[in-house]
Design a protein around this motif. Structure first.
Motif, PDB file in Angstrom:
ATOM      1  N   ALA A 374       0.831  -1.208   0.000  1.00  0.00           N
ATOM      2  CA  ALA A 374       0.000   0.000   0.000  1.00  0.00           C
ATOM      3  C   ALA A 374       0.867   1.261   0.000  1.00  0.00           C
ATOM      4  O   ALA A 374       0.571   2.226  -0.709  1.00  0.00           O
ATOM      5  CB  ALA A 374      -0.937   0.002   1.207  1.00  0.00           C
ATOM      6  N   ILE A 377       4.108   0.780  -3.144  1.00  0.00           N
ATOM      7  CA  ILE A 377       3.680   0.613  -4.534  1.00  0.00           C
ATOM      8  C   ILE A 377       2.515   1.547  -4.858  1.00  0.00           C
ATOM      9  O   ILE A 377       2.532   2.245  -5.859  1.00  0.00           O
ATOM     10  CB  ILE A 377       3.318  -0.866  -4.829  1.00  0.00           C
ATOM     11  CG1 ILE A 377       4.541  -1.766  -4.588  1.00  0.00           C
ATOM     12  CG2 ILE A 377       2.810  -1.000  -6.258  1.00  0.00           C
ATOM     13  CD1 ILE A 377       4.292  -3.239  -4.771  1.00  0.00           C
ATOM     14  N   LEU A 378       1.499   1.573  -3.979  1.00  0.00           N
ATOM     15  CA  LEU A 378       0.331   2.402  -4.275  1.00  0.00           C
ATOM     16  C   LEU A 378       0.523   3.846  -3.820  1.00  0.00           C
ATOM     17  O   LEU A 378      -0.268   4.724  -4.176  1.00  0.00           O
ATOM     18  CB  LEU A 378      -0.919   1.804  -3.616  1.00  0.00           C
ATOM     19  CG  LEU A 378      -1.307   0.395  -4.088  1.00  0.00           C
ATOM     20  CD1 LEU A 378      -2.522  -0.108  -3.321  1.00  0.00           C
ATOM     21  CD2 LEU A 378      -1.591   0.378  -5.585  1.00  0.00           C
ATOM     22  N   GLY A 379       1.547   4.094  -3.003  1.00  0.00           N
ATOM     23  CA  GLY A 379       1.848   5.465  -2.589  1.00  0.00           C
ATOM     24  C   GLY A 379       0.891   6.032  -1.552  1.00  0.00           C
ATOM     25  O   GLY A 379       0.736   7.254  -1.442  1.00  0.00           O
ATOM     26  N   LEU A 380       0.247   5.159  -0.777  1.00  0.00           N
ATOM     27  CA  LEU A 380      -0.636   5.654   0.288  1.00  0.00           C
ATOM     28  C   LEU A 380       0.222   6.182   1.439  1.00  0.00           C
ATOM     29  O   LEU A 380       1.359   5.757   1.619  1.00  0.00           O
ATOM     30  CB  LEU A 380      -1.563   4.532   0.754  1.00  0.00           C
ATOM     31  CG  LEU A 380      -2.621   4.164  -0.287  1.00  0.00           C
ATOM     32  CD1 LEU A 380      -3.280   2.841   0.035  1.00  0.00           C
ATOM     33  CD2 LEU A 380      -3.669   5.266  -0.393  1.00  0.00           C
TER      34      LEU A 380
ATOM     35  N   VAL B 255      -7.764   4.278  -4.826  1.00  0.00           N
ATOM     36  CA  VAL B 255      -6.506   4.716  -4.196  1.00  0.00           C
ATOM     37  C   VAL B 255      -6.471   6.249  -4.172  1.00  0.00           C
ATOM     38  O   VAL B 255      -6.143   6.862  -3.155  1.00  0.00           O
ATOM     39  CB  VAL B 255      -5.285   4.152  -4.953  1.00  0.00           C
ATOM     40  CG1 VAL B 255      -4.003   4.887  -4.561  1.00  0.00           C
ATOM     41  CG2 VAL B 255      -5.129   2.658  -4.686  1.00  0.00           C
ATOM     42  N   LYS B 259      -6.362   8.866  -0.923  1.00  0.00           N
ATOM     43  CA  LYS B 259      -5.325   9.884  -0.692  1.00  0.00           C
ATOM     44  C   LYS B 259      -5.951  11.264  -0.465  1.00  0.00           C
ATOM     45  O   LYS B 259      -5.389  12.087   0.230  1.00  0.00           O
ATOM     46  CB  LYS B 259      -4.382   9.957  -1.911  1.00  0.00           C
ATOM     47  CG  LYS B 259      -3.463   8.753  -2.048  1.00  0.00           C
ATOM     48  CD  LYS B 259      -2.622   8.854  -3.325  1.00  0.00           C
ATOM     49  CE  LYS B 259      -1.731   7.629  -3.461  1.00  0.00           C
ATOM     50  NZ  LYS B 259      -1.018   7.612  -4.743  1.00  0.00           N
ATOM     51  N   GLY B 269      -6.462   6.930   3.522  1.00  0.00           N
ATOM     52  CA  GLY B 269      -5.483   5.927   3.091  1.00  0.00           C
ATOM     53  C   GLY B 269      -4.345   5.736   4.083  1.00  0.00           C
ATOM     54  O   GLY B 269      -3.539   4.821   3.946  1.00  0.00           O
ATOM     55  N   LYS B 275      -6.031   0.891   3.875  1.00  0.00           N
ATOM     56  CA  LYS B 275      -4.814   0.518   3.154  1.00  0.00           C
ATOM     57  C   LYS B 275      -4.807  -0.966   2.759  1.00  0.00           C
ATOM     58  O   LYS B 275      -4.439  -1.331   1.648  1.00  0.00           O
ATOM     59  CB  LYS B 275      -3.687   0.774   4.146  1.00  0.00           C
ATOM     60  CG  LYS B 275      -2.342   0.979   3.604  1.00  0.00           C
ATOM     61  CD  LYS B 275      -1.414   1.356   4.766  1.00  0.00           C
ATOM     62  CE  LYS B 275      -1.220   2.859   4.822  1.00  0.00           C
ATOM     63  NZ  LYS B 275      -0.226   3.255   5.819  1.00  0.00           N
ATOM     64  N   LEU B 278      -6.906  -2.200  -0.207  1.00  0.00           N
ATOM     65  CA  LEU B 278      -6.346  -1.688  -1.464  1.00  0.00           C
ATOM     66  C   LEU B 278      -5.109  -2.487  -1.872  1.00  0.00           C
ATOM     67  O   LEU B 278      -4.904  -2.758  -3.056  1.00  0.00           O
ATOM     68  CB  LEU B 278      -6.008  -0.200  -1.327  1.00  0.00           C
ATOM     69  CG  LEU B 278      -7.237   0.710  -1.292  1.00  0.00           C
ATOM     70  CD1 LEU B 278      -6.847   2.139  -0.936  1.00  0.00           C
ATOM     71  CD2 LEU B 278      -7.982   0.674  -2.623  1.00  0.00           C
ATOM     72  N   ALA B 279      -4.301  -2.875  -0.873  1.00  0.00           N
ATOM     73  CA  ALA B 279      -3.144  -3.726  -1.173  1.00  0.00           C
ATOM     74  C   ALA B 279      -3.626  -5.057  -1.754  1.00  0.00           C
ATOM     75  O   ALA B 279      -3.054  -5.578  -2.717  1.00  0.00           O
ATOM     76  CB  ALA B 279      -2.319  -3.960   0.087  1.00  0.00           C
ATOM     77  N   TYR B 282      -4.588  -4.645  -5.297  1.00  0.00           N
ATOM     78  CA  TYR B 282      -3.393  -4.590  -6.152  1.00  0.00           C
ATOM     79  C   TYR B 282      -2.876  -6.004  -6.439  1.00  0.00           C
ATOM     80  O   TYR B 282      -2.557  -6.339  -7.588  1.00  0.00           O
ATOM     81  CB  TYR B 282      -2.307  -3.749  -5.471  1.00  0.00           C
ATOM     82  CG  TYR B 282      -1.012  -3.728  -6.255  1.00  0.00           C
ATOM     83  CD1 TYR B 282      -0.839  -2.875  -7.335  1.00  0.00           C
ATOM     84  CD2 TYR B 282       0.027  -4.605  -5.931  1.00  0.00           C
ATOM     85  CE1 TYR B 282       0.329  -2.873  -8.064  1.00  0.00           C
ATOM     86  CE2 TYR B 282       1.209  -4.620  -6.661  1.00  0.00           C
ATOM     87  CZ  TYR B 282       1.350  -3.754  -7.728  1.00  0.00           C
ATOM     88  OH  TYR B 282       2.509  -3.776  -8.459  1.00  0.00           O
TER      89      TYR B 282
END
Lengths: 383, 373
Positions: A374, A377-380, B255, B259, B269, B275, B278-279, B282
Motif C-alpha cells: 500500500a 507501490i500504491l503510494g498511500l 486509491v 489519498k 489511506g 490501506k 487496497l493492497a 493490487y
C-alpha cells in the motif's frame, strides 16, 4: 512475450536434471542422513552451484538469473536437499557481503560461507521491535578507550533462527540515536557467536520444536573491521538482504508440491460418507489453489523478466510473499476439514496446520506485506 | 524467456489509451448508456479505421494479423475505459469464421467484420443449459446437407445490433454444429433484455424454422465441439482482459480517493483498515495479469495449455473483480453509493463479468479436472 527457454537454457536444464539423477540422495526427504546431505553439498560445491549466481571472482558460479531459476525449479521438483547447508548465510549474508563488503571482508568470509564451514544467523528483531525494524534499540558504542578500534554492543535480539548452532551473527545495531531519519544511525555488524558476553536462550515453537532463540549481548566487543558497510548505512545493507529473503521464501514450486499432497489427501478422504472428490466444493477449492499457485509462479516469471531487463528485486516480491500466506492459511485449514475428527489426533497434516504460521510470519507477516504494498507501490500515506 | 510486452505492444497500449481517453471518457460512456443501441456508430467507424476491429484477422481479409497477446493489450484498455459497443462480440465472431471457416467463408464475411460494416456475435446456449460445450441445445434438424433450426438462445451479447450470428446447435444423435446466420433471415427475432450494466448489451435470439445451408456451416457438420470449446476459451480470455483493465481502473480511482479524502485529521489511506483492502486489490490485479497474459500467449503459441490457462485466468478474475467491485464502493463510503461517483459503473461491470464465459465455479472445476482430480 515468449515463455520458451533458449536452447542454451534448455541445455542447462538437461545438465541440472542429469546432476540431480546422479546425486540426489535416495529416499524421502525426511529420511536423509546428515552424511547424505554432506555428500550432496560436496557435489554441488564441485560444480560451483553453491553461491550459484554470485560472481566467479567472489567464489560463486557466475550463473545467470534465468539459470538460477531453472536450477531451483528442477531441484524443487525433484525434492532434492537445499543448495548448501547455510541457508541464511547463502541467502542474505553472502549477497550483502558481495554488494557492500571490503575486499578483506570478502576474502575472510565468503570461502567459509560457500563451503559450509561457517553457519550464520541474522539478528534483526528485538523484544519490542518486530515488524517495525527501524525502531531497534541494541546499541553499539565506539570504545574511545581502545582508540576507536572496537564497538561495545549491548542489547537483545529475538526470533533468531539457528543462533544455537551458528558461528556468526549478521546483525543490526544502533550506533547513534540522533539522526534525521529513523533509518539513519543503524549499522550492520558481523559478530562471532563465541564472543564473550553473548548468551543464547532457546525459545520453543508452539509444536515444541527449538529452532529460534533469544540472544543477549552484554558488553560484547566487536572489532571495527567487522562492520559491513559504513556506519549509519545498515538499513541499506539489510533491505537488499530482506528483498532476497522475500523472493527466496516465495518459491511457488514448494506450493505446487503441497498442493499435490493435498490432492492425494482429498483422494483418500470422505465427505458426508461419499468420496471427497465428488463434492463440488472440494473440487472448486482445489481448482482455486491451483490457479493461485500458477499466478504465483507467473508473478515470479514477470519479476524475473524485470530482473533480466536490469531492475533489481524490489517491493514487487511482497506480492508473492503475501500470496504465500493467502494459500498456506486456507490450505492448512482445508486439510484439517478433510481429516474430519482425525484432525483431533496427531499427524503430519495436523502438525502442518500449526507450523505453517512460522512460514507465513517469518520475513514479514501478511499485514506487513499489505503495508509495504500500500505504501511503497500504491503510494498511500505512511502510518 | 520473456514475460513482457514488446515495443509495438506498448505502443498499441498507449495509442488505445489515448484514443479512448480523448474520444470516450466516462462522461461519454454515461451518455451512451442512455441511448437505445448503447454505443456510438461514429466511434465504431474510428475503431475500424484504426485497424482494431480486425486486429487478429489475417491481412488478406482486411485484418492486421496480430495475435491474442496484442488483443489482450487492446481489450485491457477497452475494459479500463468501460468503452461500450459490440467489440468483443465482433472479434469472437471473426475468430469463429477465421478458425473454423473455409477460404470462401472467410472471404465472404471477414472483410465486413474487419471494416466495421458487419457486427457479429456468438449465440451458443439456451436459458436452461449449463455453460460449456456440453450445454449446447438440440435445436437443429438435419435436412439434406443442411439444417433447419428452431429455438431461443440466451445471453447473446449485442443481440439487437448484430447482423451476423455464429449459432451453435445440435441435431438429434449428432455433435455440435456451428453455422453463420445473418440478421436479415426471416423468422429471426432479437430481443435486448434490461441489463445490470448499461455498457454491456445482451438478450435473446429466437429462430423459427430457419434454414441453414451447407455453405453457412463452419467446419464439418456435427463436428464443431472443438471449435465451440476454442471459442468459449477465447471468449473467456477476452473477457478476462477487459476485467483486468476495469479492475485496475477501479483500484486506481479508489486509491486516489483514499489519498484525497481526509477524516480524523488524516487522509483515509493512512489507516490500515483502508490501506489493506487496497493492497489486496493490487495483488488481485497482478495475479489476474500474470494469468491472463499467459493464457493469451498459450492461445498464440501453446494450444495444449489453452484450456487450463484460460480457466485459471477467468476463474480467478471472476472472483477477484467481484472482490474489487465491493472494495471500491465500501472504501468510498456513502458517496460510493451515489449515481454521481464513477465507482458504481465498475461495480456493475463486475456483476456482468463474473458469469460471462463461465464463472469461477465452472472454471475452477475445470482446473481441478485438468489437474487430475
Amino acid at each position: 512475450m515468449d515463455f520458451n527457454f533458449s536452447k542454451q537454457d534448455e541445455k542447462f536444464r538437461t545438465e541440472v536434471r542429469a546432476f540431480i539423477d546422479q546425486n540426489n540422495p535416495a529416499g524421502r526427504p525426511e529420511d536423509r542422513s546428515p552424511k547424505d546431505i554432506q555428500a550432496w553439498n560436496q557435489k554441488l560445491a564441485e560444480k560451483r552451484w553453491i553461491g550459484f549466481s554470485w560472481p566467479r571472482e567472489d567464489g560463486g558460479g557466475g550463473g545467470s538469473v534465468i539459470e538460477q531459476f531453472i536450477l531451483k525449479e528442477e531441484m524443487s521438483k525433484a525434492h532434492t536437499p537445499a543448495l548448501g547447508s547455510d541457508f541464511m548465510g547463502l541467502a542474505w549474508v553472502g549477497p550483502a557481503l558481495i554488494r557492500h563488503g571490503t575486499a578483506a571482508q570478502k576474502d575472510r568470509f565468503l570461502p567459509d560461507l560457500l563451503n559450509g564451514r561457517s553457519v550464520w544467523c541474522t539478528g534483526y528483531s528485538e523484544p519490542d521491535i518486530g515488524s517495525d525494524l527501524a525502531g531497534l534499540q541494541t546499541k553499539a558504542v565506539l570504545d574511545e578507550g581502545s582508540g576507536g578500534s572496537h564497538y561495545v554492543v549491548n542489547g537483545q535480539k529475538i526470533w533468531t533462527t539457528a543462533a544455537h548452532v551458528a558461528k556468526w551473527i549478521f546483525m543490526l545495531v544502533r550506533t547513534t540515536s540522533e539522526s534525521e531519519s529513523r533509518y539513519g544511525g543503524i549499522t550492520c555488524l558481523l559478530i562471532p557467536m563465541d564472543s564473550p558476553g553473548i548468551e543464547v536462550q532457546p525459545i520453543k515453537s508452539l509444536v515444541g520444536y527449538h529452532s529460534f532463540n533469544q540472544v543477549f549481548f552484554n558488553d560484547v566487543r566487536v572489532p571495527v573491521e567487522n562492520r559491513l558497510g559504513a556506519e549509519g548505512e545498515g538499513w541499506k545493507v539489510v533491505m537488499g538482504a530482506l528483498a532476497n529473503e522475500r523472493s527466496g521464501i516465495s518459491e511457488s514450486t514448494g506450493m505446487e508440491r503441497q498442493l499435490e499432497d493435498l490432492k492425494e489427501l482429498a483422494r483418500n478422504s470422505k465427505k458426508n460418507g461419499r468420496p471427497a472428490l465428488e463434492d463440488p466444493a472440494v473440487r472448486r477449492e482445489l481448482g482455486r489453489y491451483e490457479s493461485m499457485i500458477s499466478a504465483m509462479r507467473l508473478n515470479g516469471l514477470r519479476n524475473l523478466t524485470k530482473q533480466l531487463q536490469g531492475s533489481p528485486p524490489s517491493t514487487e516480491t511482497s506480492v508473492n510473499k503475501f500470496l504465500r500466506g493467502q494459500l498456506e492459511i486456507p490450505m492448512a485449514d482445508f486439510s484439517m476439514s478433510l481429516l474430519g475428527t482425525a484432525a483431533q489426533e496427531t499427524g503430519p497434516w495436523q502438525t502442518n496446520s500449526l507450523t505453517f504460521h512460522g512460514v507465513v510470519i517469518g520475513g514479514g507477516s501478511p499485514n506487513i506485506q499489505r503495508n509495504i504494498i500500500a505504501e511503497r507501490i500504491l503510494g498511500l500515506p505512511k502510518d | 524467456m520473456n514475460f513482457g510486452f514488446d515495443e509495438d505492444q506498448e505502443l498499441l497500449r498507449l495509442s488505445v489509451r489515448k484514443f479512448l481517453d480523448e474520444q470516450c471518457p466516462l462522461e461519454k460512456v454515461r451518455e451512451l448508456a442512455q441511448t437505445p443501441s448503447g454505443y456510438s456508430a461514429e466511434l465504431w467507424e474510428r475503431l475500424a479505421e484504426l485497424g482494431w476491429l480486425g486486429l487478429i484477422l489475417p491481412e488478406q481479409y482486411g485484418g492486421s494479423g496480430q495475435g491474442w497477446v496484442d488483443l489482450t493489450v487492446l481489450l485491457e484498455e477497452v475494459g479500463r475505459s468501460l468503452f461500450p459497443g459490440p467489440l468483443v462480440s465482433t472479434l469472437l465472431a471473426g475468430a469463429a469464421i477465421n478458425e473454423g471457416g473455409s477460404d470462401e467463408q472467410r472471404s465472404r464475411w471477414l472483410p465486413g467484420l474487419a471494416n466495421g460494416s458487419r457486427i457479429g456475435t456468438l449465440a451458443f446456449f439456451d436459458a436452461d443449459s449449463p455453460f460449456g460445450p456440453d450445454g449446447i441445445a438440440a435445436f437443429g434438424q438435419r435436412v439434406g446437407d443442411g439444417y433447419v433450426i428452431s429455438g431461443e438462445w440466451a445471453s447473446v451479447s449485442d443481440v439487437s445490433e448484430a447482423n451476423l450470428f455464429i449459432v451453435a446447435f445440435r441435431a438429434a444423435n449428432e455433435g455440435v454444429t456451428l453455422a453463420v446466420v445473418e440478421a436479415d433471415t426471416p423468422d429471426l427475432t432479437a430481443t435486448t433484455l434490461a441489463g445490470i450494466d448499461a455498457t454491456k448489451r445482451f438478450g435473446t435470439l429466437r429462430l423459427e424454422g430457419v434454414r441453414v445451408a451447407a455453405g453457412s456451416i463452419l467446419g464439418a457438420a456435427g463436428d464443431g465441439s472443438e471449435l465451440a470449446t476454442a471459442l468459449l476459451d477465447r471468449g473467456a480470455a477476452a473477457c478476462t482482459a477487459e476485467i483486468i483493465g476495469a479492475a485496475e481502473a477501479l483500484t486506481q480511482i479508489t486509491v486516489q480517493y483514499a489519498k484525497d479524502r481526509v477524516q480524523f485529521g488524516h487522509p483515509i489511506g493512512h489507516y490500515q483498515g483502508v490501506k489493506h483492502p487496497l493492497a489486496e486489490a493490487y495483488v488481485d490485479c497482478e495475479c489476474m495479469k500474470s494469468l491472463a497474459y499467459y493464457a493469451a500467449w498459450s492461445i498464440d503459441e501453446s494450444p495444449g495449455e489453452v484450456a487450463g490457462s484460460v480457466s485459471k485466468a477467468k476463474g480467478f478474475a471472476s472472483e477477484a473483480f467481484t472482490r474489487i467491485g465491493v472494495t471500491g464502493i465500501q472504501l468510498h463510503g456513502a458517496v460510493g453509493y451515489t449515481e454521481e461517483y464513477d465507482c458504481q459503473l465498475y461495480l456493475k461491470r463486475s456483476k456482468w463479468a463474473r458469469p460471462a464465459f463461465g464463472d469461477e465455479d465452472y472454471h475452477y472445476e475445470r482446473v481441478a479436472t485438468l489437474g487430475g482430480v
